[in-house]
Design a protein around this motif. Structure first.
Motif, PDB file in Angstrom:
ATOM      1  N   UNK A 240       0.830  -1.207   0.000  1.00  0.00           N
ATOM      2  CA  UNK A 240       0.000   0.000   0.000  1.00  0.00           C
ATOM      3  C   UNK A 240       0.868   1.262   0.000  1.00  0.00           C
ATOM      4  N   UNK A 241       2.024   1.213   0.663  1.00  0.00           N
ATOM      5  CA  UNK A 241       2.921   2.373   0.662  1.00  0.00           C
ATOM      6  C   UNK A 241       3.514   2.594  -0.724  1.00  0.00           C
ATOM      7  N   UNK A 242       3.933   1.509  -1.394  1.00  0.00           N
ATOM      8  CA  UNK A 242       4.514   1.657  -2.727  1.00  0.00           C
ATOM      9  C   UNK A 242       3.484   2.194  -3.724  1.00  0.00           C
ATOM     10  N   UNK A 243       2.224   1.805  -3.554  1.00  0.00           N
ATOM     11  CA  UNK A 243       1.166   2.241  -4.478  1.00  0.00           C
ATOM     12  C   UNK A 243       0.509   3.546  -4.030  1.00  0.00           C
ATOM     13  N   UNK A 244       0.982   4.108  -2.935  1.00  0.00           N
ATOM     14  CA  UNK A 244       0.407   5.346  -2.382  1.00  0.00           C
ATOM     15  C   UNK A 244      -1.104   5.205  -2.177  1.00  0.00           C
ATOM     16  N   UNK A 245      -1.480   4.075  -1.602  1.00  0.00           N
ATOM     17  CA  UNK A 245      -2.895   3.801  -1.347  1.00  0.00           C
ATOM     18  C   UNK A 245      -3.224   4.190   0.092  1.00  0.00           C
ATOM     19  N   UNK A 246      -4.312   4.905   0.261  1.00  0.00           N
ATOM     20  CA  UNK A 246      -4.794   5.254   1.593  1.00  0.00           C
ATOM     21  C   UNK A 246      -6.320   5.227   1.584  1.00  0.00           C
ATOM     22  N   UNK A 247      -6.906   5.194   2.768  1.00  0.00           N
ATOM     23  CA  UNK A 247      -8.359   5.153   2.865  1.00  0.00           C
ATOM     24  C   UNK A 247      -8.805   4.398   4.108  1.00  0.00           C
ATOM     25  N   UNK A 248     -10.069   4.068   4.145  1.00  0.00           N
ATOM     26  CA  UNK A 248     -10.652   3.379   5.285  1.00  0.00           C
ATOM     27  C   UNK A 248     -11.072   1.966   4.903  1.00  0.00           C
ATOM     28  N   UNK A 249     -10.797   1.054   5.811  1.00  0.00           N
ATOM     29  CA  UNK A 249     -11.274  -0.324   5.676  1.00  0.00           C
ATOM     30  C   UNK A 249     -12.405  -0.513   6.687  1.00  0.00           C
ATOM     31  N   UNK A 250     -13.593  -0.836   6.183  1.00  0.00           N
ATOM     32  CA  UNK A 250     -14.757  -1.034   7.053  1.00  0.00           C
ATOM     33  C   UNK A 250     -14.916  -2.527   7.338  1.00  0.00           C
ATOM     34  N   UNK A 251     -14.902  -2.841   8.629  1.00  0.00           N
ATOM     35  CA  UNK A 251     -14.984  -4.231   9.074  1.00  0.00           C
ATOM     36  C   UNK A 251     -16.271  -4.466   9.853  1.00  0.00           C
ATOM     37  N   UNK A 252     -16.719  -5.699   9.827  1.00  0.00           N
ATOM     38  CA  UNK A 252     -17.877  -6.127  10.608  1.00  0.00           C
ATOM     39  C   UNK A 252     -17.504  -7.403  11.341  1.00  0.00           C
ATOM     40  N   UNK A 253     -17.881  -7.469  12.620  1.00  0.00           N
ATOM     41  CA  UNK A 253     -17.582  -8.677  13.391  1.00  0.00           C
ATOM     42  C   UNK A 253     -18.602  -8.802  14.511  1.00  0.00           C
ATOM     43  N   UNK A 254     -18.668  -9.988  15.095  1.00  0.00           N
ATOM     44  CA  UNK A 254     -19.603 -10.277  16.172  1.00  0.00           C
ATOM     45  C   UNK A 254     -18.840 -10.305  17.484  1.00  0.00           C
ATOM     46  N   UNK A 267     -16.302  -5.238   5.014  1.00  0.00           N
ATOM     47  CA  UNK A 267     -17.452  -4.673   4.309  1.00  0.00           C
ATOM     48  C   UNK A 267     -17.011  -3.853   3.106  1.00  0.00           C
ATOM     49  N   UNK A 268     -15.917  -3.109   3.283  1.00  0.00           N
ATOM     50  CA  UNK A 268     -15.380  -2.302   2.197  1.00  0.00           C
ATOM     51  C   UNK A 268     -13.889  -2.154   2.426  1.00  0.00           C
ATOM     52  N   UNK A 269     -13.102  -2.624   1.479  1.00  0.00           N
ATOM     53  CA  UNK A 269     -11.658  -2.587   1.631  1.00  0.00           C
ATOM     54  C   UNK A 269     -10.996  -1.705   0.601  1.00  0.00           C
ATOM     55  N   UNK A 270      -9.653  -1.575   0.730  1.00  0.00           N
ATOM     56  CA  UNK A 270      -8.873  -0.786  -0.223  1.00  0.00           C
ATOM     57  C   UNK A 270      -7.777  -1.622  -0.875  1.00  0.00           C
ATOM     58  N   UNK A 304     -16.722  -1.420  12.390  1.00  0.00           N
ATOM     59  CA  UNK A 304     -15.582  -0.606  12.807  1.00  0.00           C
ATOM     60  C   UNK A 304     -14.752  -0.204  11.588  1.00  0.00           C
ATOM     61  N   UNK A 305     -14.531   1.099  11.371  1.00  0.00           N
ATOM     62  CA  UNK A 305     -13.629   1.535  10.292  1.00  0.00           C
ATOM     63  C   UNK A 305     -12.205   1.700  10.820  1.00  0.00           C
ATOM     64  N   UNK A 306     -11.244   1.273  10.044  1.00  0.00           N
ATOM     65  CA  UNK A 306      -9.833   1.448  10.380  1.00  0.00           C
ATOM     66  C   UNK A 306      -9.201   2.278   9.277  1.00  0.00           C
ATOM     67  N   UNK A 307      -8.580   3.368   9.678  1.00  0.00           N
ATOM     68  CA  UNK A 307      -8.070   4.350   8.734  1.00  0.00           C
ATOM     69  C   UNK A 307      -6.606   4.088   8.430  1.00  0.00           C
ATOM     70  N   UNK A 308      -6.263   4.064   7.124  1.00  0.00           N
ATOM     71  CA  UNK A 308      -4.885   3.964   6.655  1.00  0.00           C
ATOM     72  C   UNK A 308      -4.526   5.298   6.012  1.00  0.00           C
ATOM     73  N   UNK A 309      -3.609   6.020   6.669  1.00  0.00           N
ATOM     74  CA  UNK A 309      -3.208   7.343   6.194  1.00  0.00           C
ATOM     75  C   UNK A 309      -1.702   7.377   6.030  1.00  0.00           C
ATOM     76  N   UNK A 310      -1.245   7.658   4.820  1.00  0.00           N
ATOM     77  CA  UNK A 310       0.194   7.661   4.553  1.00  0.00           C
ATOM     78  C   UNK A 310       0.929   8.743   5.335  1.00  0.00           C
ATOM     79  N   UNK A 311       0.230   9.852   5.611  1.00  0.00           N
ATOM     80  CA  UNK A 311       0.873  10.951   6.329  1.00  0.00           C
ATOM     81  C   UNK A 311       1.212  10.576   7.758  1.00  0.00           C
ATOM     82  N   UNK A 312       0.428   9.649   8.315  1.00  0.00           N
ATOM     83  CA  UNK A 312       0.649   9.259   9.703  1.00  0.00           C
ATOM     84  C   UNK A 312       1.446   7.984   9.840  1.00  0.00           C
TER      85      UNK A 312
END
Length: 313
Positions: A240-254, A267-270, A304-312
């Motif tokens: 993801x770093x090499x491709x400069x990919x960032x965004x949120x991954x939305x997960x669902x669990x019990x 639920x929604x990935x990058x 639960x959304x988990x954020x992937x941010x290259x700046x951080x």
């Protein structure tokens, strides 16, 4: 001699008449005071119009008076109502609003924006679509929005619990909101969508799984502890770093009754390894405090959304 005497008498008579007329003209009434000046066109027109007018009916005068009195009374009543409503709002002062934001499928929306109209202040929903907004003017207006959904303006009106259902442009209904004194919202006005309170939990063979509960599950240390845990344990994938990919991954669990996890789904990935890393972090979390319904621990589905941010990273 006789002729001169006659002429002299005649002159004296004419002189006396002239003197009398001068005295009458000077000290007597003016002739025009007794004469109607019909030679003036403007006055003549006014008199003709006045003669053509009919006498005002007394009943009409009464009706006009009644209408005027009624209009004045309504004006006073409306002004009093507005003044009272303003006093009610002002008397409540700033309020703290809490609630939950749902999508058109009645599922909570994490990351929805709640802003105060006219002011640069706002908040967003957590992983379960819940929010809390403090120091909100009782007569303010909330602007609720989320990507891919219609934005809606919600008047506060001194309410402390506001729930919103955002519709998508393809839906056949518009975004709506409702208020409730309870933690769980009630929407009896929309007959096309099942009430969240009446939704039956799903049984996967290991017990019932709720989507809405009286008390949500809680990470040890609350939302602040959850954010700190993710920031300390999340590793940005090299792909993801090499491709400069960032965004949120939305997960669902019990979350089970003992606080453990199962049925983790994306639920929604990058992509680029971020989805797998988000699942790894979920599995590494400590057990949560379970959700409760009617005072008993129950299983609940959590988003639960988990954020992937290259700046951080």
């Amino acid at each position: 001699m006789k002729l001169s005497t006659t002429v002299s008498a005649r002159l004296r008579f004419c002189q006396r008449r002239l003197d009398n007329r001068l005295i009458a003209y000077t000290f007597g009434p003016k002739p025009s005071a007794f004469v109607t000046p019909f030679f003036q066109s403007s006055t003549l027109k006014q008199r003709i119009l006045m003669l053509q007018k009919s006498e005002t009916n007394r009943w009409a005068v009464v009706k006009y008076g009644f209408v005027a009195l009624l209009t004045f009374s309504l004006f006073i009543f409306v002004a009093a109502c507005e003044d009272q409503s303003k006093k009610d709002v002002v008397s409540k002062g700033p309020v703290t609003i809490s609630g939950q934001i749902f999508g058109s499928n009645d599922k909570p929306i994490p990351g929805a924006n709640i802003e105060l109209k006219g002011l640069q202040r706002g908040t967003s929903t957590d992983a379960n679509g819940e929010y809390q907004f403090s120091t909100v003017p009782a007569n303010g207006t909330l602007i609720v929005s989320f990507v891919g959904h219609e934005t809606i303006e919600v008047p506060v009106n001194g309410q402390e619990a506001i729930y919103v259902r955002l519709a998508q442009p393809t839906d056949h209904e518009r975004s709506t909101y409702w208020v409730s004194n309870a933690k769980i919202p009630k929407r009896s006005t929309n007959t096309d969508v099942r009430d969240l309170l009446n939704r039956k939990p799903v049984d996967d063979g290991n017990g019932e799984i709720f989507t809405v509960v009286e008390k949500n599950p809680e990470f040890p240390g609350g939302m602040a502890g959850l954010t700190r845990f993710i920031n300390e344990n999340l590793r940005y994938p090299e792909a993801a770093q090499r491709a400069y990919v960032s965004g949120r991954v939305f997960l669902s669990f019990v979350i089970n009754t003992d606080g453990s996890f199962q049925n983790i789904q994306v639920l929604k990935g990058i992509g680029f390894g971020a989805d797998e890393e988000a699942i790894r972090v979920i599995k590494a979390m400590p057990r949560w405090k379970p959700a409760t319904q009617d005072g008993k621990p129950v299983r609940v589905k959590y988003n639960l959304p988990i954020n992937f941010n290259l700046k951080n990273s």
